[in-house]
Enzyme design. Sequence first.
Site, short mmCIF file in Angstrom:
data_model
loop_
_atom_site.label_atom_id
_atom_site.label_comp_id
_atom_site.label_asym_id
_atom_site.label_seq_id
_atom_site.Cartn_x
_atom_site.Cartn_y
_atom_site.Cartn_z
N LYS A 31 -1.21 36.51 -124.74
CA LYS A 31 -0.25 36.52 -123.63
C LYS A 31 -0.83 37.27 -122.45
O LYS A 31 -0.69 36.85 -121.31
CB LYS A 31 1.05 37.21 -124.05
CG LYS A 31 1.94 36.35 -124.89
CD LYS A 31 3.33 36.99 -124.98
CE LYS A 31 3.67 37.30 -126.42
NZ LYS A 31 3.41 38.69 -126.81
N LYS A 61 -9.23 35.33 -128.89
CA LYS A 61 -7.94 34.83 -129.36
C LYS A 61 -7.08 34.43 -128.16
O LYS A 61 -7.20 35.02 -127.08
CB LYS A 61 -7.24 35.87 -130.23
CG LYS A 61 -6.45 36.92 -129.47
CD LYS A 61 -5.52 37.67 -130.41
CE LYS A 61 -4.53 38.51 -129.63
NZ LYS A 61 -3.27 37.81 -129.28
N LYS A 77 -7.79 46.42 -125.03
CA LYS A 77 -6.78 46.35 -123.97
C LYS A 77 -7.05 47.34 -122.84
O LYS A 77 -6.76 47.04 -121.69
CB LYS A 77 -5.37 46.59 -124.55
CG LYS A 77 -4.90 45.40 -125.39
CD LYS A 77 -3.39 45.33 -125.51
CE LYS A 77 -3.00 43.98 -126.11
NZ LYS A 77 -1.57 43.84 -126.32
P1 ATP Z 1 -0.40 40.59 -125.93
O1 ATP Z 1 -1.61 39.97 -125.29
O2 ATP Z 1 0.63 41.09 -124.94
O3 ATP Z 1 -0.75 41.60 -127.00
P2 ATP Z 1 -0.16 38.59 -127.93
O4 ATP Z 1 -0.45 37.21 -127.51
O5 ATP Z 1 -1.25 39.33 -128.67
O6 ATP Z 1 0.33 39.39 -126.65
P3 ATP Z 1 1.86 39.82 -129.58
O7 ATP Z 1 3.26 39.88 -129.13
O8 ATP Z 1 1.01 41.03 -129.43
O9 ATP Z 1 1.16 38.58 -128.81
O10 ATP Z 1 1.79 39.34 -131.08
C1 ATP Z 1 2.86 38.66 -131.74
C2 ATP Z 1 2.35 38.05 -133.03
O11 ATP Z 1 1.52 36.91 -132.74
C3 ATP Z 1 1.47 39.00 -133.86
O12 ATP Z 1 1.80 38.80 -135.23
C4 ATP Z 1 0.08 38.53 -133.61
O13 ATP Z 1 -0.81 38.81 -134.67
C5 ATP Z 1 0.29 37.03 -133.46
N1 ATP Z 1 -0.74 36.41 -132.63
C6 ATP Z 1 -1.01 36.74 -131.34
N2 ATP Z 1 -2.01 35.97 -130.87
C7 ATP Z 1 -2.39 35.14 -131.90
C8 ATP Z 1 -3.38 34.12 -132.01
N3 ATP Z 1 -4.15 33.80 -131.00
N4 ATP Z 1 -3.50 33.48 -133.20
C9 ATP Z 1 -2.70 33.82 -134.26
N5 ATP Z 1 -1.74 34.78 -134.20
C10 ATP Z 1 -1.59 35.43 -133.03
MG MG Z 2 -1.01 41.39 -129.10
#
Ligand code: ATP
Ligand code: MG
Length: 332
Positions: A198, A195, A112
């Site tokens: 967001k 992955k 990040k």
């Molecule tokens: P950010 O990029 O802001 O970190 P994020 O997409 O990683 O956002 P989080 O809010 O950090 O989302 O994670 C929420 C949940 O979703 C966590 O349990 C994380 O492991 C899961 N998660 C996030 N992205 C994935 C993905 N691509 N596949 C499976 N699980 C995911």
């Molecule tokens: Mg995340």
Amino acid sequence: RPRVLSGIQPTADSFHLGNYLGAVRQWVTLQETHDAFYCVVDLHAITVATEPAALRRRSRVAAAQLFAAGLDPERATVFVQSHVREHTELAWILICQTGMGEAARMTQFKDKSAKFGEQAASVGLFTYPILQAADILIYQANSVPVGADQKQHLELTRDLGQRFNHRFGDTFTIPEPYILKEVEKITDLQDPSAKMSKSSSSPAGILDVLEQPGPLRKKVMRAVTDTGSEVLFDEENKPGISNLLRIQSALTGTAIPDLVARYEGQGYGTFKKEVAEAVVETFTPIRERTEKLLADEVELDRLLAIGAERARVVARHTMAEVRDRVGFLPSL
Ligand code: ATP
Ligand code: MG
């Protein structure tokens, strides 16, 4: 009942398919069998610069989506992290139990902060995993449903819990990760090596739960596909198609080999069209319920206040014990 805890960041105006399949869908299932605590982790969201109005909006959207996805406020404790001040207090105490080297090994910080440079990253982004450990340990959670990207943070949580117990006496339950292999990492539609995320996926790479059917279909149809034309599950040579197969299987409940057999000789087009339909069918009712919940902010805030009150009872109990064990004087 065993206890489960998990959180999601209000870092975007919608959750995406990875959040839904990797985490939120399990949250809904686990509320049937577990004492469930789920939070919108706004304290985590401010580890990167965030505009206050956006944070406020996204926190409500996140909560509304959780209820819309099927969390029942009667059964699950759904709350906003900053409403329970004890998270921050425990985080400080755990920060003081964490080695610099140990914290510096966390790969999410490296990923990040790479975007703006480690020197420009906030100290909060660096200590993020320790706050996450506090989120989990404070509820004495047995199980933490997350995606694969959280494995390392869960390891740190376990280490910190064990260390505290060893230094100060048995205080924390040591949690187990709850990760479903088939959906642990949904990848970016435009970059199957990353992955879906967001904060770092491009708009074309991400499928948002609150997105309209038109753009959802277009994005699935334009997802990068691999050379060849056969629908086969091959992570090495066909990572894009394999990701779509995983998605289709998770959304329809059909095993991957059965999907492969169904699309034999049909090329990518038919397959992608059906993946798109499965996504639209899953997301549409969640989007509609989310919109309804967001139309009544007073009611939404009321539900969150109930969640916060229930969460506080547990968090206060743990913190009272922690303060005493660490050697803080009682405040009379
Ligand atoms: P950010 O990029 O802001 O970190 P994020 O997409 O990683 O956002 P989080 O809010 O950090 O989302 O994670 C929420 C949940 O979703 C966590 O349990 C994380 O492991 C899961 N998660 C996030 N992205 C994935 C993905 N691509 N596949 C499976 N699980 C995911
Ligand atoms: Mg995340």
